[in-house]
Design an enzyme around this catalytic site. Structure first.
Site, PDB file in Angstrom:
ATOM      1  CD  GLU A  37      -5.838   0.936  -4.763  1.00 47.64           C
ATOM      2  OE1 GLU A  37      -5.228   1.397  -3.784  1.00 47.64           O
ATOM      3  OE2 GLU A  37      -5.418  -0.031  -5.439  1.00 47.64           O
TER       4      GLU A  37
ATOM      5  CB  CYS B 142      -6.367   5.458   1.975  1.00 46.69           C
ATOM      6  SG  CYS B 142      -5.183   5.722   0.646  1.00 46.69           S
TER       7      CYS B 142
END
Lengths: 444, 498
Positions: free
Chosen positions: A214, A248
């Site tokens: 990720e 993110c």
């Protein structure tokens, strides 16, 4: 601090517990650990929030909603659906398997490694843990060493609530993590930067260990003409300043009063230098305070595609605004760059939204808002290209840590039906085989 | 054109959006189908030259099933590429969450020599169906088939969409330096590591279809003769050069003689008494592989229970050999990939399971028994890519279950929809409106206790659609329809029933 030998021993113990003792084999075993984890979070809420505040100046509300409650929600859903997730999945059969049973058996992978990140030190570490346990795996948890206080809290609490045969916490810096990676795992789940993601995948390839990465990327926000600007602005600002832009999936944007500090000196220096080197015009903010690791929410306009701010992911409360001549030009600019984790588009025109959906690629998209796609656990959360591989949340986490074994149970009878597959091959056998193959997919 | 230019050309073509159009995907799949239907002779001729496998057998094993797969893909193409709507919860009640299907981009397909047609075509089908462009690197060891594929494909497909790159280790290494959006590799475990390591440089996801030692456990309650026949079929098909082939047998001392007798009978039935003369018995692919197997035969300490013929290097012939082996034997080190079948003797089922667990996870595991309890234990206590009970290989014929390995036998999977999903990026999309802004007002700072309470109510527990409604809801239209039809039938059709 743990030594290389201690790492190997730890991994061996977890693997032995998995293989020989069959810990977590039954649904009840797994639920027991998940409930314990839930208790760990709810019973120590204050201590965890305290640590998060020390690390990131995260408000108690943010910590509760986005870190603790998020994981508790995942645990609750998992507890409710685990039995059905674990059940073998029957599949449709065709005439070739008329006398057989075919299904997919769900299997744990073994001993897995989960490496967390510093920006959401609880959520990003424990959310994958939920799926790993649900899948029946034993786990090595490596919290981010950058969020020091949270790391300590996790290391202290986990052994109190989760069996050491099931989960072990490893506190390690970058170099020590390298040593840890020399052990064989059955899956590695990493959240963090693309650069380290490559190192992890490279290390995993030695053991042919599958990975979920990720990662990040520059998540663009497209603001179309004619939208309700105040609402749009409010949504973008909220998202940008959540965690001071250190998510993110953060878009890149404007101001607010309540927000947190930047995590380390190194990150602070990086952001300050970006502010100094931009060719754009600072329309708002721009002040920094190195004592406090404080960077004022800053909007920068007149930025072009080549600006220093358009290089790596900003990961801070600085929002460059680029003026694009048309939707097509905006799409072009986005496509010149690596595929981001998220993409946002604000528009009232369905046609324009479709253009963006079809014309760009990203891990996920949110239309007319930011980041909300993460709150729905029936949507997979993961990247594509440089922003990562694999996905999780909800059942997707369970699936990530499960091997779906294909099973065909044939009867030992009806041998005559198979005569055409055995040598010696004759024309007649072959023509029967072809006939059979043609009817292969006729459902029964 | 250099390799880098080829990849860039394909990437540019992918960016135009052409390959992702449904019409384009359909057109290309139909072209592939046409090649298989009309030019299969060229392909099976190549395979015969490479492996001495009968052309009609190759058609059945490699071409026929590929045509079925294309038809399956075409049938479902529209359905599978449509966005899938995801379940909502209270926080997203007014929104549209969905999973949008996207092609990944430029895919690299590296294929092996043992089923040189199907190992290209079977992955190629979902790659095209998902809307990608593809570069195919077929095995240089099955040179004739690779040449045939190159000729046929370059005649029918534009290189900017589908290109064949021939070559050996060097070309493959060069190719792996380029950036792809997915790599599928079928072959040896050692090379699998190299492919994944190269892919790591660009964060390219990989599907690795590798190998392993696929064990066969034969229990006393099985039909021994039928079991042995099925094992023999799977073992000596393609002269043992099948990734799913039964590698070795595990059975008890008591059963061994019957198993061996059954195998022996099957071999003779299949290939006759002069096996070398049988046109249905394939050859070893090349001298390097021949030498590897021959060296194992020379070094083994196992007792030979059956052997029909002598190895012949010029003919690349190795006879079927059955061995009574110990766990430390040379044949028990790596995947055999040849016509030698060792039998390992154990004291019972428990020891058989232990033995399998001690080794690396294989691509497949096989069990012959009628005992449901043993089947359940086998499924729960051993791990492998797939399992067939009471037969070998056959789980690959079911395209509604995935084909792939686990651990050392690989990662990822394909076949049917699993293939389509492998080469698709599932993009999560949440469409929100501007309506209902107040619902989530609580998320905006400045924070207050009241806001906190409101947020916690919404996010603190996952409020989904009640399970009972979920269960009934799909059926609801049918229930309503049924009720209406019943009503109509009763009211108007009543007198016809008398």
């Amino acid at each position: 601090m743990t030594t290389t030998n201690e790492f190997s021993q730890l991994v061996d113990e977890l693997r032995a517990a998995f293989l020989e003792e069959g810990v977590l084999r039954t649904c009840d075993d797994r639920k027991k650990q998940l409930l314990s984890l839930r208790n760990m979070l709810t019973e120590n809420l204050d201590e965890i929030c305290d640590a998060l505040y020390k690390d990131l100046h995260k408000s108690k509300i943010e910590s509760t909603i986005y870190e603790i409650d998020y994981v508790v929600g995942e645990i609750d859903q998992t507890l409710s659906d685990l039995k059905s997730w674990m059940a073998p999945k029957k599949v449709s059969r065709y005439i070739l398997q008329a006398t057989d049973t075919a299904f997919i058996q769900k299997e744990p992978l073994g001993t897995v490694l989960i490496i967390g990140a510093w920006n959401f030190p609880i959520q990003l570490l424990l959310c994958p843990l939920v799926g790993a346990l649900a899948g029946g795996n034993t786990v090595v948890l490596k919290p981010s060493e950058v969020a020091k206080n949270t790391e300590q809290v996790v290391a202290k609490l986990v052994p109190k609530y989760l069996s050491p045969k099931v989960v072990r916490v490893v506190c390690a810096d970058a170099q020590e993590t390298g040593e840890l990676l020399k052990n064989q795992f059955d899956h590695i789940f990493y959240t963090g930067s693309s650069i380290v993601g490559k190192i992890i995948m490279r290390a995993a390839s030695e053991f042919l260990t599958p990975v979920t990465l990720e990662l990040g990327g520059k998540s663009p926000v497209i603001v179309d003409e004619g939208v309700d600007l105040p609402t749009v602005a409010r949504r973008i600002v909220w998202a940008k300043l959540l965690n001071a832009g250190q998510i993110c999936v953060t878009p890149d944007y404007v101001l607010n009063i309540d927000f947190c500090r930047i995590i380390t000196q190194r990150q602070f220096d990086r952001l300050s230098s970006l502010l100094k080197s931009t060719r754009g015009k600072i329309s708002f903010g721009g002040n920094t305070d190195s004592e406090q690791f404080y960077i004022q929410p800053t909007i920068i306009t007149d930025v072009d595609g080549e600006d220093s701010l358009m290089g790596e992911e900003i990961f801070g409360p600085i929002l460059p605004i680029i003026q694009a001549e048309s939707l097509e030009k905006a799409i072009d600019l986005i496509n010149k760059r690596p595929k981001p984790l998220s993409l946002y588009v604000f528009s009232d025109e369905q046609k324009h939204v479709d253009k963006v959906l079809k014309g760009t690629s990203s891990g996920s998209v949110c239309v007319n808002d930011v980041m909300m796609q993460m709150s729905l656990d029936t949507l997979p959360f993961g990247g594509v290209g440089n922003s990562g591989m694999g996905r999780y949340h909800g059942k997707y986490t369970f699936d990530t840590f499960t091997h779906e074994k294909a099973v065909l149970h044939r009867s030992s009878g009806f041998e005559k039906l198979l005569f055409m597959r055995y040598p010696p091959y004759t024309e007649s056998k072959l023509s029967w085989a072809r006939r059979f193959l043609a009817k292969w997919r006729s459902p029964i | 054109m250099s390799l880098h230019q080829l990849v860039e050309t394909q990437r540019q073509y992918y960016k135009t959006g052409e390959p992702t159009k449904l019409s384009h995907r359909r057109e290309q799949l139909l072209k592939l189908r046409k090649i298989l239907k009309e030019d299969h002779d060229t392909l099976t001729e190549g395979v015969y030259k490479d492996l001495r496998r009968d052309k009609r057998t190759t058609f059945g094993l490699e071409v026929g099933n590929a045509i079925v797969e294309i038809d399956y893909m075409l049938e479902n193409l529209e359905e599978w590429s449509k966005p899938v709507y995801a379940e909502k919860t209270l926080t997203t009640a007014l929104d549209t969450p969905m999973i949008y299907k996207e092609a990944k981009g430029v895919v690299l397909l590296i294929s092996p020599w043992n089923y040189p047609v199907s190992m290209v075509v079977l992955p190629l089908i979902p790659i095209i169906a998902a809307g990608n462009t593809v570069i195919i690197k077929p095995s240089e060891i099955s040179a004739h088939t690779s040449e045939a594929l190159d000729t046929l494909f370059s005649k029918n497909f534009d290189r900017k969409f589908l290109a064949v790159v021939q070559g050996g280790v060097q070309e493959t290494t060069e190719l792996l330096k380029e950036r792809f959006d997915h790599i599928i590799y079928t072959g040896a475990t050692t090379v699998g590591r190299i492919v994944m390591s190269a892919a790591a440089k660009h964060l390219t996801p990989v599907t690795l279809e590798l190998g392993g030692k696929c064990p066969v456990v034969i229990e006393s309650d099985a039909d021994i003769e039928t079991s042995a026949k099925r094992v023999a079929w799977g073992k000596w098909l393609n002269c043992g050069q099948t990734c799913l082939a039964p590698d070795y047998i595990i059975t008890t001392a008591a059963l061994k003689p019957r198993v061996v007798a059954g195998l022996r009978k099957a071999i003779i039935d299949f290939y006759g008494t002069e096996i070398k003369a049988s046109k249905d018995y394939s050859r070893i692919i090349g001298q390097r592989h021949f030498d590897r197997i021959k060296s194992l035969l020379d070094r083994t300490n196992a007792t030979v229970l059956f052997k029909n013929g002598e190895p012949d290097r010029d003919d690349l012939f190795i006879p079927p050999v059955i061995l009574d082996a110990k766990p430390e034997d040379v044949f028990m080190e790596d995947e055999i990939f040849g016509p030698i079948l060792p039998i390992i003797t154990v004291s019972g089922f428990d020891e058989a399971i232990e033995f399998i667990r001690d080794g690396e996870k294989p691509l497949a595991a096989y069990l012959f028994t009628r005992d449901q309890k043993k089947i359940q234990r086998f499924l729960n206590e051993t791990s492998s890519g797939g399992v067939t009970i009471n037969d070998v290989l056959m789980h690959i014929t079911v395209d509604t279950i995935p084909f792939g390995g686990v651990g050392n036998s690989g990662m990822g999977r394909y076949r049917g929809k699993f293939g389509f999903d492998t080469f698709t990026h599932e993009k999560a999309v949440l469409k929100r409106g501007f309506f209902g802004e107040s619902l989530l007002d609580a998320r905006y700072p400045p924070q207050s206790d009241a806001k906190f309470k409101q947020l916690k109510k919404i996010t603190g527990s996952r409020v989904g659609v009640p399970k009972i409604v979920k269960k009934l809801f799909p059926a609801l239209p049918y229930i309503i329809f049924g009720v209406i039809m019943g009503f109509i039938a009763q009211r108007y059709g009543g007198h016809y029933l008398h």
